[in-house]
Design a protein around this motif. Structure first.
Motif, PDB file in Angstrom:
ATOM      1  N   LEU A  99      25.317   2.262  35.621  1.00 44.05           N
ATOM      2  CA  LEU A  99      24.266   1.411  34.468  1.00 44.05           C
ATOM      3  C   LEU A  99      24.787  -0.068  34.240  1.00 44.05           C
ATOM      4  O   LEU A  99      24.179  -0.836  33.993  1.00 44.05           O
ATOM      5  CB  LEU A  99      24.476   2.389  33.489  1.00 44.05           C
ATOM      6  N   LEU A 100      26.248  -0.129  34.122  1.00 37.04           N
ATOM      7  CA  LEU A 100      26.897  -1.317  33.896  1.00 37.04           C
ATOM      8  C   LEU A 100      26.802  -2.326  34.749  1.00 37.04           C
ATOM      9  O   LEU A 100      26.305  -3.617  34.637  1.00 37.04           O
ATOM     10  CB  LEU A 100      28.382  -0.995  33.525  1.00 37.04           C
ATOM     11  N   VAL A 101      26.841  -1.832  36.135  1.00 33.44           N
ATOM     12  CA  VAL A 101      26.756  -2.615  37.243  1.00 33.44           C
ATOM     13  C   VAL A 101      25.439  -3.262  37.288  1.00 33.44           C
ATOM     14  O   VAL A 101      25.230  -4.309  37.579  1.00 33.44           O
ATOM     15  CB  VAL A 101      27.060  -2.049  38.742  1.00 33.44           C
ATOM     16  N   LYS A 102      24.184  -2.321  37.108  1.00 30.76           N
ATOM     17  CA  LYS A 102      22.868  -2.785  37.281  1.00 30.76           C
ATOM     18  C   LYS A 102      22.344  -3.517  36.012  1.00 30.76           C
ATOM     19  O   LYS A 102      21.166  -3.673  36.092  1.00 30.76           O
ATOM     20  CB  LYS A 102      22.185  -1.284  37.175  1.00 30.76           C
ATOM     21  N   LYS A 103      23.382  -3.814  35.085  1.00 31.75           N
ATOM     22  CA  LYS A 103      23.013  -4.531  33.885  1.00 31.75           C
ATOM     23  C   LYS A 103      21.914  -3.820  32.829  1.00 31.75           C
ATOM     24  O   LYS A 103      21.291  -4.288  32.040  1.00 31.75           O
ATOM     25  CB  LYS A 103      22.478  -5.781  34.138  1.00 31.75           C
ATOM     26  N   VAL A 104      21.893  -2.484  32.897  1.00 30.28           N
ATOM     27  CA  VAL A 104      21.022  -1.647  32.016  1.00 30.28           C
ATOM     28  C   VAL A 104      21.755  -1.630  30.665  1.00 30.28           C
ATOM     29  O   VAL A 104      21.208  -1.418  29.770  1.00 30.28           O
ATOM     30  CB  VAL A 104      20.752  -0.267  32.556  1.00 30.28           C
ATOM     31  N   ILE A 105      23.120  -1.432  30.716  1.00 27.56           N
ATOM     32  CA  ILE A 105      24.037  -1.659  29.543  1.00 27.56           C
ATOM     33  C   ILE A 105      25.043  -2.828  29.685  1.00 27.56           C
ATOM     34  O   ILE A 105      25.443  -3.111  31.160  1.00 27.56           O
ATOM     35  CB  ILE A 105      24.998  -0.415  29.373  1.00 27.56           C
ATOM     36  N   ASP A 106      25.291  -3.314  28.792  1.00 29.90           N
ATOM     37  CA  ASP A 106      26.651  -4.252  28.642  1.00 29.90           C
ATOM     38  C   ASP A 106      27.846  -3.471  28.481  1.00 29.90           C
ATOM     39  O   ASP A 106      28.189  -2.429  28.432  1.00 29.90           O
ATOM     40  CB  ASP A 106      26.492  -5.253  27.685  1.00 29.90           C
ATOM     41  N   ASP A 107      29.126  -4.398  28.638  1.00 24.30           N
ATOM     42  CA  ASP A 107      30.399  -4.150  28.547  1.00 24.30           C
ATOM     43  C   ASP A 107      30.511  -3.273  27.319  1.00 24.30           C
ATOM     44  O   ASP A 107      31.321  -2.513  27.204  1.00 24.30           O
ATOM     45  CB  ASP A 107      31.197  -5.145  28.667  1.00 24.30           C
ATOM     46  N   GLU A 108      30.012  -3.833  26.062  1.00 24.50           N
ATOM     47  CA  GLU A 108      30.368  -3.137  24.796  1.00 24.50           C
ATOM     48  C   GLU A 108      29.841  -1.792  24.749  1.00 24.50           C
ATOM     49  O   GLU A 108      30.404  -1.043  24.090  1.00 24.50           O
ATOM     50  CB  GLU A 108      29.797  -4.101  23.699  1.00 24.50           C
ATOM     51  N   LYS A 109      28.424  -1.673  25.164  1.00 28.37           N
ATOM     52  CA  LYS A 109      27.664  -0.391  25.033  1.00 28.37           C
ATOM     53  C   LYS A 109      28.538   0.549  26.170  1.00 28.37           C
ATOM     54  O   LYS A 109      28.618   1.548  25.707  1.00 28.37           O
ATOM     55  CB  LYS A 109      26.385  -0.607  25.391  1.00 28.37           C
ATOM     56  N   TRP A 110      28.942  -0.055  27.185  1.00 30.47           N
ATOM     57  CA  TRP A 110      29.679   0.803  28.154  1.00 30.47           C
ATOM     58  C   TRP A 110      30.930   1.412  27.300  1.00 30.47           C
ATOM     59  O   TRP A 110      31.242   2.748  27.365  1.00 30.47           O
ATOM     60  CB  TRP A 110      30.106   0.126  29.384  1.00 30.47           C
ATOM     61  N   GLU A 111      31.808   0.710  26.827  1.00 31.52           N
ATOM     62  CA  GLU A 111      32.987   1.202  25.999  1.00 31.52           C
ATOM     63  C   GLU A 111      32.620   2.034  25.020  1.00 31.52           C
ATOM     64  O   GLU A 111      33.145   3.000  24.675  1.00 31.52           O
ATOM     65  CB  GLU A 111      33.655  -0.261  25.696  1.00 31.52           C
ATOM     66  N   GLU A 112      31.848   1.603  24.068  1.00 31.99           N
ATOM     67  CA  GLU A 112      31.193   2.439  23.195  1.00 31.99           C
ATOM     68  C   GLU A 112      30.806   3.877  23.658  1.00 31.99           C
ATOM     69  O   GLU A 112      31.253   4.967  23.069  1.00 31.99           O
ATOM     70  CB  GLU A 112      29.767   1.837  22.183  1.00 31.99           C
ATOM     71  N   ILE A 113      29.976   3.892  24.568  1.00 38.37           N
ATOM     72  CA  ILE A 113      29.558   5.526  25.125  1.00 38.37           C
ATOM     73  C   ILE A 113      30.724   5.867  25.743  1.00 38.37           C
ATOM     74  O   ILE A 113      30.894   7.302  25.371  1.00 38.37           O
ATOM     75  CB  ILE A 113      28.427   5.257  26.109  1.00 38.37           C
TER      76      ILE A 113
END
Length: 199
Positions: A139-153
């Motif tokens: 999801l991060l690579v496909k830009k559905v989520i950003d780095d901040e959301k990736w880290e949060e989840i």
């Protein structure tokens, strides 16, 4: 006898829960990351009557039963969720009475009214998806989520909580849902096949 209001059905459902079940219900309710969210101060130490009022005022009387049914299933109260669902065929579980597979439906959109696969099976996916790390990476690579959301989840404690938060990112539209669906097919192949058999 006049049919019960949705609020009365919610109140009755919560009133029948055992103390431990009700406490678990409130805990999961407060853990929801989707908007609108319930404040801890509104339900902490409150009984089922007050919690019912908070549910209706927060989610509206029309949508509250859906929220209640979702949470009941998440905490293992399947029977209570089913009972509530029988009274609310047009709202609970997001299925309309006339809904069925769309002729020639393909991809993720598998129901009438263009209900997306990941929406239709939201509850099951939240409960059963386990390979969260790989899904988040894609999801991060496909830009559905950003780095901040990736880290949060990634820092969340349970797979259920992580999946609920992933769903908050699906509001951007069907393009995100389509990407999510393709990722799920790769990383949760057997789960998706099982859900597709239920279509």
């Amino acid at each position: 006898m006049a049919p019960k209001t949705k609020k009365a059905l919610v109140r009755e459902t919560l009133g029948h829960l055992k103390k431990a079940q009700f406490e678990a219900f409130v805990e999961v309710l407060l853990d929801r990351r989707e908007e609108p969210r319930v404040k801890c101060s509104d339900v902490e130490g409150q009984g089922y009557l007050q919690v019912t009022n908070v549910l209706v005022s927060t989610f509206t009387e029309r949508k509250a039963p859906q929220v209640v049914a979702d949470i009941l299933r998440e905490i293992g109260c399947e029977e209570e969720a089913d009972k509530l669902g029988k009274h609310l065929p047009f709202t609970v579980f997001g299925v309309k009475q006339t809904a069925g597979p769309s002729p020639g439906a393909t991809g993720g959109n598998t129901m009438a009214e263009d209900e997306h696969f990941v929406d239709k099976h939201k509850l099951e996916l939240i409960r059963r998806v386990t390979n969260i790390a790989s899904i988040l990476d894609e999801l991060l690579v496909k830009k559905v989520i950003d780095d901040e959301k990736w880290e949060e989840i990634r820092k969340m404690s349970t797979p259920n909580a992580k999946m609920r938060e992933v769903y908050t990112c699906m509001r951007a539209g069907d393009e995100c849902k389509n990407i999510f669906f393709e990722i799920l097919k790769r990383h949760e192949k057997f789960l998706i096949e099982d859900l597709q058999k239920k279509e």
